[in-house]
Design an enzyme around this catalytic site. Sequence first.
Site, PDB file in Angstrom:
ATOM      1  N   ARG A  13       0.882  -1.185   0.089  1.00 53.80           N
ATOM      2  CA  ARG A  13      -0.113  -0.035  -0.088  1.00 53.80           C
ATOM      3  C   ARG A  13       1.055   1.294  -0.081  1.00 53.80           C
ATOM      4  NH1 ARG A  13      -4.372  -0.914   4.823  1.00 53.80           N
ATOM      5  NH2 ARG A  13      -2.871  -2.499   5.308  1.00 53.80           N
ATOM      6  N   LYS A  20       8.743  -1.259   3.234  1.00 56.45           N
ATOM      7  CA  LYS A  20       7.789  -0.612   3.956  1.00 56.45           C
ATOM      8  C   LYS A  20       8.681   0.104   5.385  1.00 56.45           C
ATOM      9  CE  LYS A  20       4.501  -2.184   6.480  1.00 56.45           C
ATOM     10  NZ  LYS A  20       3.167  -2.585   6.981  1.00 56.45           N
ATOM     11  N   ASP A 104       7.136  -1.210  11.530  1.00 57.72           N
ATOM     12  CA  ASP A 104       6.250  -0.387  11.155  1.00 57.72           C
ATOM     13  C   ASP A 104       5.444   0.275  12.041  1.00 57.72           C
ATOM     14  OD1 ASP A 104       4.602  -2.537  11.518  1.00 57.72           O
ATOM     15  OD2 ASP A 104       3.575  -2.322   9.631  1.00 57.72           O
ATOM     16  N   GLU A 153      -9.071 -12.360  15.779  1.00 53.14           N
ATOM     17  CA  GLU A 153      -9.035 -11.484  15.104  1.00 53.14           C
ATOM     18  C   GLU A 153     -10.156 -10.934  14.368  1.00 53.14           C
ATOM     19  OE1 GLU A 153      -6.096 -10.210  14.178  1.00 53.14           O
ATOM     20  OE2 GLU A 153      -4.934 -11.527  15.648  1.00 53.14           O
ATOM     21  N   TYR A 364      28.942  35.341  -4.358  1.00 57.29           N
ATOM     22  CA  TYR A 364      29.305  34.076  -4.098  1.00 57.29           C
ATOM     23  C   TYR A 364      30.867  33.932  -3.559  1.00 57.29           C
ATOM     24  CZ  TYR A 364      30.761  29.233  -5.100  1.00 57.29           C
ATOM     25  OH  TYR A 364      31.357  27.967  -4.819  1.00 57.29           O
ATOM     26  N   ASN A 384      36.342  30.016  -8.141  1.00 50.24           N
ATOM     27  CA  ASN A 384      37.061  29.070  -7.716  1.00 50.24           C
ATOM     28  C   ASN A 384      37.467  27.913  -8.702  1.00 50.24           C
ATOM     29  OD1 ASN A 384      34.392  28.638  -7.394  1.00 50.24           O
ATOM     30  ND2 ASN A 384      34.571  27.322  -5.612  1.00 50.24           N
TER      31      ASN A 384
END
Length: 456
Positions: A13, A20, A104, A153, A364, A384
């Site tokens: 995803r 991830k 994660d 679950e 500069y 330079n």
Amino acid sequence: MHAIILAAGQGTRMKSAKPKVLHELGGKAMLGHVVDRARELGAAGIHVVVGHGAAQVRDWAAAHYGEGALRWAEQREQKGTAHAVQQAMPQIPDGAQVLVLYGDVPLVSVATLRELVTAGARTLAVATVELADPFGYGRILRDRGRRVTGIVEEKDATPRQRAIREINTGLLAVPAKRLRGWLAKVKNGNAKGEYYLTDIVAMAAKGGLKVATVAAHAAEVEGANDRAQLARLERVLQQRQAAALLQAGVALLDPARFDLRGALRCGRDVTIDVGCVFEGEVTLGDDVKIGPHCVLRNVTLGAGSVVHAHSVLDGCTAEHDCVIGPFARVRPTTRLAAGSHVGNFVEVKNAALGAGTKANHLAYVGDARVGARTNIGAGVITCNYDGASKHVTTIGDDVFVGSDTQLVAPVTVHDGATIGAGSTITRDVPAGGLTIARAREQKTLAGWQRPKKQPK
């Protein structure tokens, strides 16, 4: 105590070629946050279970922690969390305690983990949290006496079980010997056909073991599965860091518009305006003021220094009472002595500016060594680079370099010299006096060849 960090998921995803767990939060890979928590807890071994992008994860770890700092186990097939933990168990002695973490889930606090480790010293301890909307999470099952009996679950839960608001975070601590025995009995007879680590909770309860629970905060146990969740966690982290700085006495003019991607150390009465980003190691002395929308990366600023709006500082140091910006760019290995100024649209790189020296406009200054009390006018350039090599410009004390001057390095401007505006300086300038070098006519040298880099 040994920590097992599960980091084998692909994270589809995220829609990224990067694993991830290597996506960053506050300038650090999510996995780095978890590894650091385990190290803070004093883990005897940190075992990372990898799968997708294993080589990338190992390379990242070697670069950030050194070879051998972490131990590795590989889950070649994604068969569930119990299967993942099992891959690391051969490296863990029976007498150890195991703390299971997730690569994660980067914001879990040391305080919560320490409480979990203490609770799981002799039994199984799981971290739980109550959510108003628990959809998608495993639910904590308890009996009438409020004892934990198991975890179910989402896909396997009944409608009544789905109404439970106490959810499993996945974080747990348990003696290794007990864990090893339970893992050998886990089956995959569930809706997803996977070996769930959560099944060991029911095994512990059925074996007469009291399962301990530790209450966590929702924000610290949230995982990042897509870019939106990662962005949400980024804001949580930044709010935490802003709150800590405010508590330490730093004036953040809007804590909601502040980003720290590294370490920021501040003295007393430091003020930081909106939209600033701090990366790497940044140290701000007493009374330093940072204007809006500045970026500071690996910077040290002395007391009383001011950085005006929209300036970018990278790898530089400044002594006390320096003034930088607005719209200035100060690049790596630049050193600004006390009271020096780098003004609007001035770029300084690999240069040292002496005390009280000023380059206030559109200049500069690269590969230069500039003395004290020198003034560098608008449009001045130290030339330079000849196309192949860098060369140094040396400017002494009390020098005045007129506007629109080009200093073709290598060249030295001695103390007290003044250079007239519009000059192109190709030879050393003596001390004192006025030097003017303006072309009287335009010439073209036919057949001239630009220097070429020599092959390495």
